[in-house]
Design a protein around this motif. Structure first.
Motif, PDB file in Angstrom:
ATOM      1  N   SER A   7       1.050  -1.158  -0.016  1.00  0.00           N
ATOM      2  CA  SER A   7       0.017   0.043  -0.091  1.00  0.00           C
ATOM      3  C   SER A   7       0.976   1.126   0.188  1.00  0.00           C
ATOM      4  N   GLY A   8       0.633   1.959  -0.880  1.00  0.00           N
ATOM      5  CA  GLY A   8       1.469   3.156  -1.040  1.00  0.00           C
ATOM      6  C   GLY A   8       0.741   4.038  -2.301  1.00  0.00           C
ATOM      7  N   ILE A   9       1.941   5.002  -2.855  1.00  0.00           N
ATOM      8  CA  ILE A   9       1.689   5.958  -4.101  1.00  0.00           C
ATOM      9  C   ILE A   9       1.701   5.335  -5.305  1.00  0.00           C
ATOM     10  N   GLY A  10       2.830   4.272  -5.378  1.00  0.00           N
ATOM     11  CA  GLY A  10       2.947   3.673  -6.793  1.00  0.00           C
ATOM     12  C   GLY A  10       3.967   4.516  -7.430  1.00  0.00           C
ATOM     13  N   ILE A  11       5.193   4.269  -6.816  1.00  0.00           N
ATOM     14  CA  ILE A  11       6.527   4.912  -7.621  1.00  0.00           C
ATOM     15  C   ILE A  11       7.543   4.139  -7.192  1.00  0.00           C
ATOM     16  N   SER A  12       8.574   3.972  -8.281  1.00  0.00           N
ATOM     17  CA  SER A  12       9.988   3.618  -7.976  1.00  0.00           C
ATOM     18  C   SER A  12      10.777   4.738  -7.749  1.00  0.00           C
TER      19      SER A  12
ATOM     20  N   ASP B 251      20.826  14.191  -2.733  1.00  0.00           N
ATOM     21  CA  ASP B 251      20.024  14.649  -1.821  1.00  0.00           C
ATOM     22  C   ASP B 251      18.658  14.888  -2.091  1.00  0.00           C
ATOM     23  N   THR B 252      18.020  14.161  -3.247  1.00  0.00           N
ATOM     24  CA  THR B 252      16.848  14.556  -3.710  1.00  0.00           C
ATOM     25  C   THR B 252      15.940  13.340  -4.286  1.00  0.00           C
ATOM     26  N   ILE B 253      14.835  13.096  -3.941  1.00  0.00           N
ATOM     27  CA  ILE B 253      13.978  11.983  -4.400  1.00  0.00           C
ATOM     28  C   ILE B 253      13.723  12.069  -5.836  1.00  0.00           C
ATOM     29  N   ASN B 254      14.333  11.071  -6.470  1.00  0.00           N
ATOM     30  CA  ASN B 254      14.061  11.242  -8.089  1.00  0.00           C
ATOM     31  C   ASN B 254      13.027  10.185  -8.659  1.00  0.00           C
ATOM     32  N   VAL B 255      11.851  10.284  -8.966  1.00  0.00           N
ATOM     33  CA  VAL B 255      11.105   9.466  -9.489  1.00  0.00           C
ATOM     34  C   VAL B 255      11.640   8.618 -10.580  1.00  0.00           C
TER      35      VAL B 255
ATOM     36  N   ALA C  54       7.515   9.797 -14.282  1.00  0.00           N
ATOM     37  CA  ALA C  54       8.835   9.645 -14.306  1.00  0.00           C
ATOM     38  C   ALA C  54       9.830  10.716 -14.625  1.00  0.00           C
ATOM     39  N   GLY C  55      10.858  11.180 -13.681  1.00  0.00           N
ATOM     40  CA  GLY C  55      11.764  11.972 -13.910  1.00  0.00           C
ATOM     41  C   GLY C  55      11.511  13.026 -12.998  1.00  0.00           C
TER      42      GLY C  55
END
Length: 544
Positions: free
Chosen positions: A99-104, A110-114, A130-131
């Motif tokens: 259960s989550g938001i559905g991204i890798s 130091d940044t969250i990259n989709v 993505a990106g």
């Protein structure tokens, strides 16, 4: 795999995403060499001094947890540490559901990259791409050196039905874009769509190489064959990879016996291997086109490289990501794990397609895709900088290049026709996905008898009414109508809206048959198949 002279016959293969590292005191192991013993003592001494003498009390377990990722970050971009909780989550993403938001994602600079948006998941439905880079969570900044995968997942995952507000930085937008995502069950499915795109042509979209990918793939091919497919388009665009084993199994289905699929070379002979086709594939005579783009990586590149170098099919699209490193996994005593790069893999012609991660440092590596965009590579094949020192030849003499991704046989530039500032605005705001979800909810009862996308398209045939309704919805949600630009993007808007409605009403299988109707890369693949360009041997290396 079993040895046979200098060959290894295909039986079973190690997982590509696996890891091994022993760091003396950090994991309670001792090296056998004197140099390693000295290092072990040095690390023990440092940790002992900190524990006994530092001005404040220190949680030594936390210090070690923070130190291991820092050590690995100095090796290469793909050696990574997983805490026990992170490892469980990573395995879930490839093997089960959560259960989550559905991204890798990957924490870089130091940044969250989709990295990937799971099709049909909550994030994809509101318009996250993505990106994208996640910079705020629930109104608070979420960047910096303290960021790690465990912290990110703690914030992004949660109870089904709960919400999280994300602030997104997107390359083509100067302002932060905000999305409120309702968490849900995330299905882990590798094959997004499999359908007959033409009378004798099957299309298969593969989004990852997970534990069930080969089974899903071979089932999809079998169903399409029963429907009359004699040739296939395998779409690996946006597929960031996964288990190497699955890519090998898939390639084996298309290759005659004794064709090299992939080889690996490491520091030690034990990490060297070659995997050859066994001749039992059921689709050895089928024409094949593989679609790739700049987000196709790792196992996607293994599959595409095996097909290209053996002249077994055509590769169509844009240059792939360029990940040619193999990781091996070892679980540590506390159920955490390290995925350490232990080898490079090579395509059958001998190419290593790993892009440079030393020139300019890790930041340059992280921003390489943005650099491609700025340099115009996605719009012109001539902008691809070919390294003439890394020229190789396929089985039938076509020239291919190493040193940074798989370069397609047929280059298809990013389609900018129909793009406008209006389309970009509604895309960035996720309004097409949100409108489609609202439309589906309002009409679900009246459309419950609709069972396939063709029937739905007939219901949605009144383009003017649909477009006007969407434009009014967008106006109410912050994007005013500008009809000059709306008319410029009319076809693109209608295609995307109908595809999103189809997905919400009928599922993921109905999404791509509509979206692909205006997809230039798919069109190029079909033209190549109709001209029988995917039938080899072909000596001409200038197919593009």
């Amino acid at each position: 795999m079993t040895n046979s002279g200098n060959k290894q016959s295909y039986t079973w293969v190690p997982l590509a995403l696996a890891a091994a590292l022993v760091v003396g005191v950090l994991i309670g192991s001792h090296f056998t060499t004197q140099r390693s013993n000295d290092l072990d003592r040095k690390l023990n001494n440092v940790l002992g001094i900190i524990s006994n003498e530092y001005v404040d009390n220190v949680n030594m377990d936390s210090l070690v947890e923070l130190s291991i990722p820092e050590i690995l970050s100095n090796l290469d971009p793909h050696s990574i540490y997983f805490s026990a909780k992170d490892l469980q989550a990573a395995n879930e993403e490839l093997n089960g559901s959560f259960s989550g938001i559905g991204i890798s994602f990957q924490v870089m600079s130091d940044t969250i990259n989709v990295i990937e948006v799971i099709p049909g998941g909550p994030a994809e439905k509101v318009g996250i791409l993505a990106g994208d880079k996640i910079i705020t969570v629930n109104g608070k900044p979420f960047v910096g050196k303290g960021l790690n995968p465990n912290t990110v997942k703690d914030h992004l995952r949660g109870a089904k039905g709960s919400t999280v507000k994300l602030g997104i930085r997107r390359n083509n937008s100067e302002k932060t874009i905000y999305f409120t995502v309702k968490r849900g069950d995330i299905p882990v499915k590798s094959v997004d769509a499999a359908y007959m795109i033409e009378k004798n042509t099957g299309y298969v979209k593969v989004n990852q190489f997970g534990r069930t990918t080969y089974d899903e793939f071979i089932t999809a091919l079998g169903n399409l064959k029963e429907e009359g497919a004699k040739r296939y388009i395998v779409d690996l665009r946006g597929n960031g990879g996964g288990y190497m084993e699955m890519a090998i199994l898939m390639a084996n289905e298309f290759l005659p016996k004794d064709q090299l699929i992939v080889s690996t070379k490491g520091r030690y002979r034990r990490d060297d291997s070659q995997v050859w086709s066994d001749g039992n594939g059921k689709y050895q005579d089928a024409e094949l086109v593989v679609l790739i783009d700049e987000f196709s990586a790792s196992s996607s590149e293994i599959f595409a490289g095996a097909i290209q170098d053996n002249d077994r099919g055509l590769i169509v699209g844009c240059r792939s990501f360029g990940k040619g490193l193999v990781q091996k996994q070892f679980e540590l005593p506390d159920n955490s794990a390290i995925r350490l790069t232990i080898a490079r893999y090579y395509t059958p012609s001998g190419r290593c397609i790993q892009k440079d991660y030393k020139l300019g440092g890790i930041d340059n590596y992280d921003n390489e895709l943005a650099t491609r965009f700025k340099n115009g590579e996605l719009y012109s094949r001539d902008s691809i900088k070919l390294d003439k020192s890394k020229m190789y030849k396929t089985a039938h003499g076509r020239v291919v290049y190493g040193g940074g991704g798989i370069i397609p046989d047929i280059f298809v530039p990013v389609d900018t026709s129909g793009m406008s500032s209006y389309f970009q605005a509604v895309l960035n705001a996720g309004l097409m996905q949100q409108y489609a979800l609202l439309y589906s909810e309002q009409h679900r009862a009246s459309l419950k008898a609709i069972k396939d996308y063709k029937s739905l398209l007939r219901v949605l045939s009144d383009n003017e009414t649909l477009l006007n309704d969407f434009v009014n919805y967008a106006s109410r949600n912050g994007v005013p109508a500008r009809w000059y630009y709306i008319d410029q993007s009319r076809s693109l808007l209608l295609t995307d809206i109908k595809a999103f409605i189809a997905r919400d009403l009928l599922g993921q299988d109905a999404f791509y048959p509509i979206l692909n109707r205006n997809d230039r890369t798919v069109e190029a693949a079909l033209k190549a198949l109709n001209r029988h360009e995917a039938t080899f041997p072909i000596i001409d290396s200038n197919l593009h």
